[in-house]
Design a protein around this motif. Structure first.
Motif, short mmCIF file in Angstrom:
data_model
loop_
_atom_site.label_atom_id
_atom_site.label_comp_id
_atom_site.label_asym_id
_atom_site.label_seq_id
_atom_site.Cartn_x
_atom_site.Cartn_y
_atom_site.Cartn_z
N ARG A 266 36.95 -16.48 48.93
CA ARG A 266 36.26 -17.31 47.94
C ARG A 266 35.96 -18.68 48.55
O ARG A 266 36.65 -19.13 49.46
N SER A 267 34.97 -19.36 48.00
CA SER A 267 34.65 -20.69 48.48
C SER A 267 35.62 -21.71 47.89
O SER A 267 36.36 -21.42 46.93
N LYS A 268 35.62 -22.91 48.43
CA LYS A 268 36.49 -23.98 47.94
C LYS A 268 36.21 -24.28 46.47
O LYS A 268 37.13 -24.47 45.67
N HIS A 269 34.92 -24.32 46.09
CA HIS A 269 34.55 -24.61 44.71
C HIS A 269 34.98 -23.50 43.76
O HIS A 269 35.39 -23.75 42.63
N GLN A 270 34.89 -22.25 44.22
CA GLN A 270 35.34 -21.13 43.39
C GLN A 270 36.85 -21.21 43.13
O GLN A 270 37.31 -20.98 42.01
N ILE A 271 37.61 -21.56 44.16
CA ILE A 271 39.06 -21.66 44.00
C ILE A 271 39.41 -22.79 43.04
O ILE A 271 40.27 -22.64 42.16
N GLU A 272 38.73 -23.92 43.18
CA GLU A 272 38.99 -25.05 42.29
C GLU A 272 38.67 -24.68 40.84
O GLU A 272 39.41 -25.04 39.91
N ALA A 273 37.60 -23.93 40.63
CA ALA A 273 37.23 -23.50 39.28
C ALA A 273 38.26 -22.52 38.72
O ALA A 273 38.60 -22.57 37.52
N MET A 274 38.77 -21.62 39.58
CA MET A 274 39.78 -20.66 39.13
C MET A 274 41.05 -21.38 38.68
O MET A 274 41.64 -21.05 37.64
N VAL A 275 41.47 -22.37 39.45
CA VAL A 275 42.68 -23.13 39.11
C VAL A 275 42.48 -23.91 37.81
O VAL A 275 43.36 -23.96 36.94
N LYS A 276 41.32 -24.50 37.68
CA LYS A 276 41.03 -25.32 36.49
C LYS A 276 40.95 -24.47 35.23
O LYS A 276 41.41 -24.90 34.15
N ALA A 278 42.29 -21.40 34.72
CA ALA A 278 43.35 -20.41 34.56
C ALA A 278 44.23 -20.75 33.37
O ALA A 278 44.82 -21.84 33.31
N HIS A 279 44.34 -19.83 32.41
CA HIS A 279 45.14 -20.05 31.21
C HIS A 279 46.20 -18.96 31.04
O HIS A 279 47.35 -19.25 30.75
N THR A 280 45.81 -17.72 31.21
CA THR A 280 46.76 -16.61 31.04
C THR A 280 47.60 -16.46 32.30
O THR A 280 47.21 -16.93 33.39
N PRO A 281 48.75 -15.82 32.19
CA PRO A 281 49.59 -15.59 33.39
C PRO A 281 48.84 -14.84 34.49
O PRO A 281 49.03 -15.13 35.68
N GLU A 282 48.01 -13.88 34.09
CA GLU A 282 47.26 -13.11 35.09
C GLU A 282 46.27 -14.01 35.82
O GLU A 282 46.13 -13.94 37.06
N GLU A 283 45.56 -14.86 35.07
CA GLU A 283 44.58 -15.77 35.68
C GLU A 283 45.28 -16.77 36.60
O GLU A 283 44.77 -17.10 37.67
N LYS A 284 46.46 -17.26 36.17
CA LYS A 284 47.20 -18.22 37.00
C LYS A 284 47.69 -17.55 38.29
O LYS A 284 47.69 -18.17 39.36
N ALA A 285 48.10 -16.29 38.17
CA ALA A 285 48.55 -15.57 39.37
C ALA A 285 47.41 -15.38 40.36
O ALA A 285 47.58 -15.56 41.57
N LEU A 286 46.23 -15.04 39.85
CA LEU A 286 45.06 -14.88 40.72
C LEU A 286 44.67 -16.20 41.36
O LEU A 286 44.31 -16.25 42.55
N ALA A 287 44.76 -17.28 40.58
CA ALA A 287 44.42 -18.60 41.11
C ALA A 287 45.40 -19.02 42.20
O ALA A 287 45.00 -19.58 43.24
N GLU A 288 46.69 -18.75 41.99
CA GLU A 288 47.69 -19.09 43.00
C GLU A 288 47.48 -18.28 44.28
O GLU A 288 47.63 -18.80 45.38
N GLU A 289 47.13 -17.01 44.13
CA GLU A 289 46.86 -16.18 45.29
C GLU A 289 45.64 -16.69 46.06
O GLU A 289 45.65 -16.73 47.31
N ALA A 290 44.61 -17.10 45.33
CA ALA A 290 43.41 -17.64 45.97
C ALA A 290 43.72 -18.95 46.70
O ALA A 290 43.22 -19.20 47.81
N GLU A 291 44.57 -19.79 46.10
CA GLU A 291 44.96 -21.04 46.75
C GLU A 291 45.77 -20.76 48.01
O GLU A 291 45.62 -21.46 49.02
N ARG A 292 46.64 -19.75 47.95
CA ARG A 292 47.47 -19.43 49.12
C ARG A 292 46.61 -18.96 50.29
O ARG A 292 46.82 -19.36 51.43
N LYS A 293 45.62 -18.12 50.00
CA LYS A 293 44.74 -17.62 51.07
C LYS A 293 43.81 -18.70 51.59
O LYS A 293 43.45 -18.71 52.76
#
Length: 348
Positions: A266-276, A278-293
Motif C-alpha cells: 500500500r502507499s503511504k497515504h493509504q496506510i495513513e487513511a487506514m490508521v485514521k 480504523a474503528h473495529t478490532p479487525e480494521e485496527k489489526a489490518l492497519a497495524e499490519e500495514a504499518e508494520r510492513k
C-alpha cells in the motif's frame, strides 16, 4: 491521409532514434541458444507475414492510383463479379503461409519448451527462484547459498530454474537468454537456459502484481566457471561483498528471514487513511499490519547474499500453499474415505 502518413513516419523516426540512443534490441541481440531460437522463429514468422502485408500495401496504393477519377484509360467494368485467378491468389497464398507458420509453431513449441533440458557436456546448475513480494529470491540448493535480486551462473553451462511464488502470480523473464515463465504460489514451473558468453543481463517481472512490481528487477551475471566458484566460496564464507561491494551479506535465509523480506503493498497515504479510519478490532489489526510492513517500495531491494539456507526452504514454500489439498484436510478426508470403505466391506 497526409496527416496520418506524417504521424506514422514521425512516430517511427522517434522510435528508431530512441532505440539508437540506448534502446535494447533484445529480439535481435540474444545471447543464448533458447533466446536465439525464439528470435529466429519470431523473425521467420514476421518475414512470412510480410509476404502478404507488403504486396497488399503496394497493391492498395497502385489500385488507388490506377483507378483514380482522372485516369480515363482505366477499365470500367460495373458488372464484374468474379475472378478465379484472384480467388486462388487471395486464398491460396495465405493458406500456404498459415500452414508453414503452423508447422514452425509446432516445431518451436517442442524445441524451445522451457521444461526441456538443454543438451550439454556440462552438468546443469540448479537454481530455485521464488517470486517474493516485490523482489526475487534465488536459492542454490547444491551450493547451499541464496541471493536476493541477483543471480550468477557459469557461461556455457545449462541452468535449470525451478520457479515458484510466495506472493501472487508473477512472471520470470531474462529476455536476452530465454522466454518468460510464470511463477505461481503452490506450484513449481521450470525454465532451462544457457548463456553463450559472459555478461550482465537484465531480468525483471513481466507480469503486473501490485504497486511495487516495477521494482522487481534483478541482474543475471554470466561469469567464468572459476569466477562462479570464487563467488560461491566468498558468499559461503560471509565475504560476498568482496565480489560485489554494493551487496549486503547476511548469515542465513530461513522462514523468519523470509517473512521479514516481505514489502508493503500500500502507499503511504493509504496506510495513513487506514490508521485514521480504523474503528473495529479487525480494521485496527489490518492497519497495524500495514504499518508494520510499511509502504510499497519505490526502488529495488538491495542485492543480498546469504551464507546458508534453511534445508528444503523452497519445497516448504510450495507446501505452505498446498496444505489445504495435501495437508491435514486431505489426510482427514482420506481417513474418512477409508473408514467408509471399511464399513462397506464389513456390511457386505
Amino acid at each position: 491521409m497526409r496527416q496520418t502518413i506524417l504521424a506514422v513516419l514521425s512516430l517511427s523516426t522517434i522510435a528508431a532514434l530512441l532505440t539508437g540512443c540506448g534502446g535494447d534490441m533484445v529480439l535481435l541481440n540474444s545471447k543464448g541458444p533458447v533466446a536465439e531460437g525464439q528470435s529466429n522463429l519470431m523473425m521467420t514468422a514476421i518475414y512470412l507475414m510480410l509476404l502478404v502485408v507488403i504486396p497488399s500495401i503496394l497493391m492498395a496504393v497502385w489500385f488507388g492510383w490506377k483507378y483514380r477519377a482522372s485516369n480515363k484509360d482505366a477499365d470500367y467494368k460495373p458488372t464484374w463479379a468474379h475472378s478465379t485467378t484472384i480467388e486462388i491468389v487471395v486464398w491460396g497464398i495465405p493458406v500456404i503461409i498459415i500452414a508453414i507458420l503452423a508447422y514452425l509453431t509446432w516445431k518451436g513449441s517442442h524445441e524451445y519448451d522451457p521444461y526441456r533440458p538443454i543438451e550439454s557436456e556440462k552438468a546443469p546448475l540448479t537454481v530455485q527462484v521464488v517470486a517474493e513480494q516485490f523482489k526475487w529470491i534465488f536459492i542454490y540448493p547444491e551450493q547451499q547459498i541464496a541471493t536476493v535480486n541477483e543471480v550468477r551462473f557459469p557461461e556455457q553451462t545449462p541452468v535449470n530454474f525451478q520457479i515458484t511464488s510466495n506472493f501472487t502470480m508473477n512472471s520470470f523473464f531474462i529476455p536476452k537468454l530465454a522466454g518468460q515463465v510464470y511463477a505461481m504460489a503452490g506450484m513449481k514451473t521450470q525454465l532451462h537456459m544457457l548463456a553463450d558468453e559472459t555478461g550482465v543481463y537484465r531480468g525483471f517481472s513481466s507480469n503486473y502484481s501490485g504497486y511495487g512490481f516495477t521494482q522487481m528487477r534483478f541482474k543475471a551475471h554470466s561469469v567464468t566457471e572459476a569466477d562462479f566458484n570464487n563467488w560461491v566460496a566468498a558468499v559461503k564464507a560471509g565475504n560476498g561483498t568482496t565480489v560485489n561491494a554494493e551487496a549486503v551479506q547476511k548469515p542465513v535465509l530461513d522462514q523468519a528471514e523470509l517473512a521479514a523480506l516481505k514489502d508493503g503493498d500500500r502507499s503511504k497515504h493509504q496506510i495513513e487513511a487506514m490508521v485514521k479510519n480504523a474503528h473495529t478490532p479487525e480494521e485496527k489489526a489490518l492497519a497495524e499490519e500495514a504499518e508494520r510492513k510499511g509502504p510499497f517500495p519505490t526502488k529495488p531491494h538491495p542485492v543480498t547474499y546469504y551464507s546458508s539456507v534453511e534445508p528444503n526452504l523452497f519445497d516448504g514454500i510450495i507446501r505452505t500453499y498446498m496444505s489445504n489439498y495435501h495437508g491435514d484436510d486431505h489426510a482427514a478426508h482420506g481417513t474418512a474415505n477409508a473408514a467408509e470403505h471399511a464399513t462397506a466391506s464389513v456390511e457386505e
